[in-house]
Write an enzyme that holds these catalytic residues in place. Structure first.
Site, PDB file in Angstrom:
ATOM      1  N   HIS A  64       0.839  -1.216   0.000  1.00 56.33           N
ATOM      2  CA  HIS A  64       0.000   0.000   0.000  1.00 56.33           C
ATOM      3  C   HIS A  64       0.869   1.259   0.000  1.00 56.33           C
ATOM      4  CE1 HIS A  64      -3.652   2.343   1.024  1.00 56.33           C
ATOM      5  NE2 HIS A  64      -2.788   3.111   1.677  1.00 56.33           N
ATOM      6  N   GLU A  65       1.828   1.309   0.914  1.00 58.38           N
ATOM      7  CA  GLU A  65       2.658   2.512   1.020  1.00 58.38           C
ATOM      8  C   GLU A  65       3.587   2.670  -0.178  1.00 58.38           C
ATOM      9  OE1 GLU A  65       1.853   4.656   3.073  1.00 58.38           O
ATOM     10  OE2 GLU A  65       0.588   3.431   4.374  1.00 58.38           O
TER      11      GLU A  65
ATOM     12  N   HIS B 280       1.842   4.707  -2.839  1.00 58.58           N
ATOM     13  CA  HIS B 280       1.973   6.150  -2.608  1.00 58.58           C
ATOM     14  C   HIS B 280       3.385   6.625  -2.970  1.00 58.58           C
ATOM     15  CE1 HIS B 280      -1.911   6.425  -0.735  1.00 58.58           C
ATOM     16  NE2 HIS B 280      -1.585   5.684   0.313  1.00 58.58           N
TER      17      HIS B 280
END
Length: 450
Positions: free
Chosen positions: A22-23, A26
Site C-alpha cells: 500500500h505505502e 503512494h
C-alpha cells in the site's frame, strides 16, 4: 501459547506485506510526480531499523506493526528551502495529488490480482458444493433445496466451490429473490428460488449458508479415534488411536455427536469408557478435563479426534491454470471481491449485516495463522482478500484515510481552491475519533469471540 505466537507472527508478516504494498503505491507515484519523500515506514512509533537511499529518503521498520506511512515534503508543515519548493506535495497540481492518494488502494488491488494469479498457477483444490443437509423451516427448505443438490449457479454467478457459493449468497442481501441452479441427486437440472426478502446477517459468527439453512456435505465422522492428544485425559486413561468408541458410562454410542454431548456433560467426573480394540471390548476409567465456554459454562473434553470417512470420488478437484488465464481470473476475482466489499459496507449501513460481524486485529491474526497452517494457496487467498479490504477501507471518505484526501481534492476541483486548513484539521480530528471508535468496537467483537 504456541497458537498465540503463531497467529501473532503470521499477522505481523501478513500485515507488513500488505502495508508495504500500500505505502509503496503512494511512494512510487509521489516519486514519479516529483514529490520529495522524507520517510517510508513500515509500522508506527519508534524506528527500530533505518537506512537511506541516494535521494535522501529514510526507510524505517518501526516498533508498532499496525500500519505504515510515507512522509512527503509539504510546505504547510515543513521548513522548505527555495531549492526544494517545487518538490513539495502541496505545490503539485490537484490531479497529481489525487494520483498520489489513490495509488495506495490501487496498489492493494493490483497485489490482490497477482496473489490470486499465483494461487491459480500453483493450483486450487476445491470441494464440490454439494448440499449435505437442510435446516427445517429455513429459507432453503421453503425453496425446495434438497440434500444431494450440486449447486451450479447462485443468481448470476457460476459457482464451483463453497467459497464462491458464500460470496454469491452474500451478494443476494437486499434482494427479494435469489435463483439457484442445481443438479439434483438424480442428475436432473433444476431451479430453486430463495425468498430472501427481509433476510439479514444479524447474528454474530453465523455463516451466510447457515443463515439460509444449507449445511455443506461432509463425509460422515466415525466413532473410531484418529488422534489422541499428548497429556490429555484420554492419554492418561490409556486410550489409543484406532480405538472404536462403544459406550460411555454404559450408554451405547452410535454417533460421534452423541459421544461429544455425553463427554461435555461430564467435566471432572470419573466415567467409564468402553472401546473396541483389536477385536475385543475394553473398559477404561476416564475423567474428562474441564474447560469454560464463552458463555461461562463448564464442559468436559477428552482430547481426541475422530476418523472421518473418505470423500467420494470426484468430490475434490484441483484446478490449475496457465499464466494468462490465471491473471485474467485474478482480475475477475479481485473485481468480484471489491464489489462485494462495497456491498457489505452498504449492508452494514442499512442494517442488512450486523455490526457484530466486524473483525479487528485479533480476528485478522487468527485468520492469518490458520491460512499459513493450511499452506501457500490458502495464505495467498487470505492476503488477496485482506488486501482488497484494505484498499476498499482506505477509499472511504474519512479525512484520515486516502478516500478523505480524495474527497478534499475533489472539493478543490469543484471550488477552484483548496479546502481551508482549519476545515481540514477539524475533519482530521473527527476522522481520527471515528477510526478510533471503529477500532475499539472491532476489538470488542474480537475479544467477545475468544
Amino acid at each position: 501459547m504456541f497458537d498465540f505466537f503463531w497467529n501473532l507472527g503470521s499477522f505481523v508478516v501478513a500485515l507488513s506485506i500488505l502495508v508495504a504494498v500500500h505505502e509503496y503505491g503512494h511512494f512510487w507515484v509521489a516519486r514519479k510526480a516529483g514529490v520529495k519523500v522524507l520517510r517510508f515506514s513500515i509500522g508506527f512509533g519508534k524506528p527500530l531499523f533505518t537506512w537511506y537511499d541516494k535521494l535522501g529518503t529514510e526507510y524505517a521498520i518501526s516498533a508498532i506493526p499496525l500500519g505504515g506511512y510515507v512522509r512527503m515534503l509539504d510546505s504547510r508543515v515543513d521548513e522548505v528551502s527555495e531549492q526544494d519548493r517545487a518538490n513539495t506535495l502541496d505545490s503539485k497540481s490537484v490531479y497529481a495529488r489525487m494520483a498520489v492518494a489513490a495509488a495506495g488502494p490501487l496498489a492493494n488491488f493490483i497485489f490482490a490480482v497477482f496473489a490470486l494469479a499465483i494461487m491459480y498457477v500453483v493450483g486450487v483444490q476445491n470441494v464440490k458444493p454439494v448440499v449435505g443437509s437442510i435446516t427445517p423451516n429455513s429459507i432453503a427448505e421453503r425453496a425446495g433445496v434438497q440434500s444431494g443438490d450440486l449447486l451450479k449457479r447462485i443468481g448470476n454467478e457460476d459457482v464451483s466451490s463453497w467459497q464462491e457459493v458464500n460470496f454469491a449468497v452474500m451478494s443476494g442481501l437486499g434482494e427479494q429473490r435469489l435463483e439457484i441452479k442445481v443438479t439434483d441427486a438424480n442428475g436432473q437440472i433444476a431451479i430453486r428460488t430463495l425468498d430472501v426478502d427481509g433476510w439479514k446477517l444479524d447474528k454474530r459468527d453465523v455463516a451466510p449458508l447457515t443463515s439460509i439453512g444449507i449445511t455443506p456435505y461432509r463425509p460422515n465422522i466415525t466413532t473410531e479415534l484418529a488422534i489422541v492428544a499428548e497429556g490429555s485425559a484420554a492419554e492418561r486413561a490409556k486410550v489409543k488411536a484406532g480405538d472404536v468408541i462403544v459406550s460411555f458410562n454404559k450408554e451405547s454410542i452410535s454417533t460421534w455427536t452423541q459421544f461429544v454431548e455425553l463427554v461435555q456433560r461430564s467435566p471432572n467426573k470419573q466415567s467409564t469408557l468402553t472401546v473396541l480394540r483389536d477385536g475385543s471390548e475394553i473398559s477404561l476409567i476416564i475423567t474428562p478435563d474441564a474447560r469454560e465456554t464463552a458463555q461461562g459454562i463448564e464442559i468436559g473434553y477428552l482430547g481426541v479426534v475422530p476418523r472421518q470417512k473418505s470423500w467420494p470420488e470426484g468430490y475434490i478437484e484441483t484446478r490449475q491454470y496457465g499464466v494468462f488465464d490465471s491473471i485474467l481470473l485474478g482480475v475477475q476475482k479481485t473485481y468480484a471481491l471489491t464489489k462485494l466489499s462495497f456491498e457489505m459496507i452498504g449492508n452494514l449501513i442499512t442494517g442488512q449485516v450486523s455490526v457484530k460481524n466486524i473483525s479487528g486485529p485479533v480476528g485478522i491474526a487468527v485468520g492469518a495463522g490458520d491460512s499459513v497452517s493450511y499452506g501457500l494457496v490458502a495464505f495467498l487467498s487470505f492476503l488477496a482478500l485482506i488486501s482488497v479490504n484494505l484498499g476498499v477501507f482506505n477509499l472511504l471518505p474519512l479525512p484520515m484515510l486516502d478516500g478523505g484526501h480524495l474527497m478534499y481534492y475533489l472539493i478543490e476541483l469543484i471550488r477552484k481552491k483548496p479546502v481551508s486548513e482549519k476545515t481540514q484539521e477539524l475533519g482530521y480530528k473527527l476522522g481520527a475519533m471515528m477510526l478510533l471508535a471503529l477500532t475499539c468496537f472491532a476489538l470488542f467483537n474480537d475479544v467477545s469471540r475468544l
